[in-house]
Design an enzyme around this catalytic site. Structure first.
Site, short mmCIF file in Angstrom:
data_model
loop_
_atom_site.label_atom_id
_atom_site.label_comp_id
_atom_site.label_asym_id
_atom_site.label_seq_id
_atom_site.Cartn_x
_atom_site.Cartn_y
_atom_site.Cartn_z
N ARG A 78 -3.33 -10.29 4.75
CA ARG A 78 -3.71 -10.31 3.32
C ARG A 78 -2.55 -9.75 2.53
NH1 ARG A 78 -5.96 -6.90 -0.44
NH2 ARG A 78 -7.56 -7.78 -1.79
N LYS B 53 0.83 -1.22 0.00
CA LYS B 53 0.00 0.00 0.00
C LYS B 53 0.86 1.26 0.00
CE LYS B 53 -4.35 -2.02 1.09
NZ LYS B 53 -5.38 -2.38 2.05
N1 HH2 Z 1 -7.40 -4.03 0.52
C1 HH2 Z 1 -7.72 -4.05 -0.80
C2 HH2 Z 1 -8.79 -4.81 -1.26
N2 HH2 Z 1 -9.53 -5.55 -0.42
N3 HH2 Z 1 -9.95 -6.34 1.79
C3 HH2 Z 1 -9.66 -6.34 3.10
N4 HH2 Z 1 -10.37 -7.08 3.96
N5 HH2 Z 1 -8.62 -5.60 3.60
C4 HH2 Z 1 -7.84 -4.81 2.80
O1 HH2 Z 1 -6.93 -4.15 3.32
C5 HH2 Z 1 -8.13 -4.79 1.39
C6 HH2 Z 1 -9.21 -5.58 0.91
C7 HH2 Z 1 -6.91 -3.24 -1.76
O2 HH2 Z 1 -5.79 -3.93 -2.19
P1 HH2 Z 1 -5.70 -4.73 -3.57
O3 HH2 Z 1 -6.71 -5.82 -3.65
O4 HH2 Z 1 -4.30 -5.18 -3.74
O5 HH2 Z 1 -5.96 -3.62 -4.67
P2 HH2 Z 1 -7.24 -3.22 -5.54
O6 HH2 Z 1 -8.35 -2.87 -4.62
O7 HH2 Z 1 -6.75 -2.05 -6.36
O8 HH2 Z 1 -7.61 -4.40 -6.38
#
Ligand code: HH2
Length: 277
Positions: A256, A221
């Site tokens: 995660r 992040k």
């Molecule tokens: N962060 C993201 C997406 N889903 N779910 C939970 N429970 N906690 C988190 O911190 C979280 C999440 C964002 O990260 P990422 O999936 O890598 O990116 P994007 O939303 O751009 O697909």
């Protein structure tokens, strides 16, 4: 002998690793690497081999500024991936804020719902999860992805996030979701400044004290780049591992992450030192 706590049937005696499978063209972290169904399936299988306990499959980016996608498009992205990975025995969570997607994903084999809106984003979310009887991850977010990083403000970020999550857990229990089926997540980077993220990580024990397993998603992040040298997402591995260990130290039960092998190795060594004390 006290029974080991579990989440989704997985023992919480060590931090669980959730591998991120974004079937999206625009995720901040992996820039569409797994947009193709076959690439997403291959990435999920590789993460299992590297030590992932759960695979979190998502079809809608929630990065700051992201535009929503339609339900049909979201389903078309995630369902074929979930079918194959869950069909092969993986524990899969569906990362969605839409009740229709949650329902279809569980029918396709998903065992957990992961909702960045803590079941507030879709009026049918709460009753859908209660009816499906699957464990749920409730995440805190201030605002919505399109605008959440504009100017996040709190009087006391730790108390506000803790109280919000306690309220959402209570709403879930009132709707018939079992306490053992609830995990909480402070939502690192979701309507939070660098200082807010750090305060939440530093005081994770306040959220863990609510009695539910706590998930932390800090992998790659932007605050990592901001606190370091402005690295791009894929260059944030060192910081991601440091935060994973700091979170585990403060009681995170589930992490995660994008980089499963490296996180598994880091946790293994952290545990070896901790148990030698
Ligand atoms: N962060 C993201 C997406 N889903 N779910 C939970 N429970 N906690 C988190 O911190 C979280 C999440 C964002 O990260 P990422 O999936 O890598 O990116 P994007 O939303 O751009 O697909």
């Amino acid at each position: 002998m006290s029974a080991t706590k579990t989440f989704a049937g997985l023992a919480l005696e060590r931090p669980l690793i959730v591998g991120i499978v974004n079937v999206t063209p625009d995720s901040f972290s992996d820039g569409g690497d797994n947009y193709d169904v076959q690439a997403a399936i291959a990435a999920g299988r590789a993460m299992l081999a590297e030590g992932a306990d759960i695979l979190d499959v998502g079809g809608e980016s929630t990065r700051p500024g992201a535009e929503p996608v339609g339900i049909e498009e979201e389903c078309a992205r995630v369902l074929p991936v979930i079918e194959v990975l869950a069909g092969g025995g993986a524990v899969v969570s569906i990362d969605s804020r839409h009740a229709a997607v949650m329902r279809a994903a569980v029918a396709a084999g998903a065992a957990i719902v992961n909702d960045v809106t803590a079941l507030t984003g879709d009026p049918a979310g709460l009753e859908t999860v209660a009816e499906l009887k699957v464990p749920v991850i409730l995440m805190h977010m201030q605002g919505e992805p399109r605008t959440m990083q504009a100017d996040p403000r709190y009087d006391d970020v730790v108390a506000e996030v803790r109280d919000y999550l306690a309220g959402r857990a209570a709403a879930c229990e009132a709707a018939g979701i079992a306490p053992r089926d609830i995990a909480l997540d402070p939502g690192i980077g979701f309507g939070k400044t660098v200082e807010h993220n750090l305060a939440l990580l530093r005081h994770l024990d306040a959220i863990a004290a609510l009695g539910y397993p706590v998930l932390v998603g800090a992998s790659r992040k932007s605050f990592i780049g901001k606190l370091s040298r402005g690295e791009s997402p894929k260059e944030r591995l060192g910081g991601s591992l440091a935060i994973a260990l700091a979170a585990a130290e403060r009681g995170a039960a589930i992490l995660r992450v994008h980089d499963v092998a490296e996180t598994a190795q880091a946790l293994e060594l952290w545990r070896a030192v901790a148990s030698a004390l």
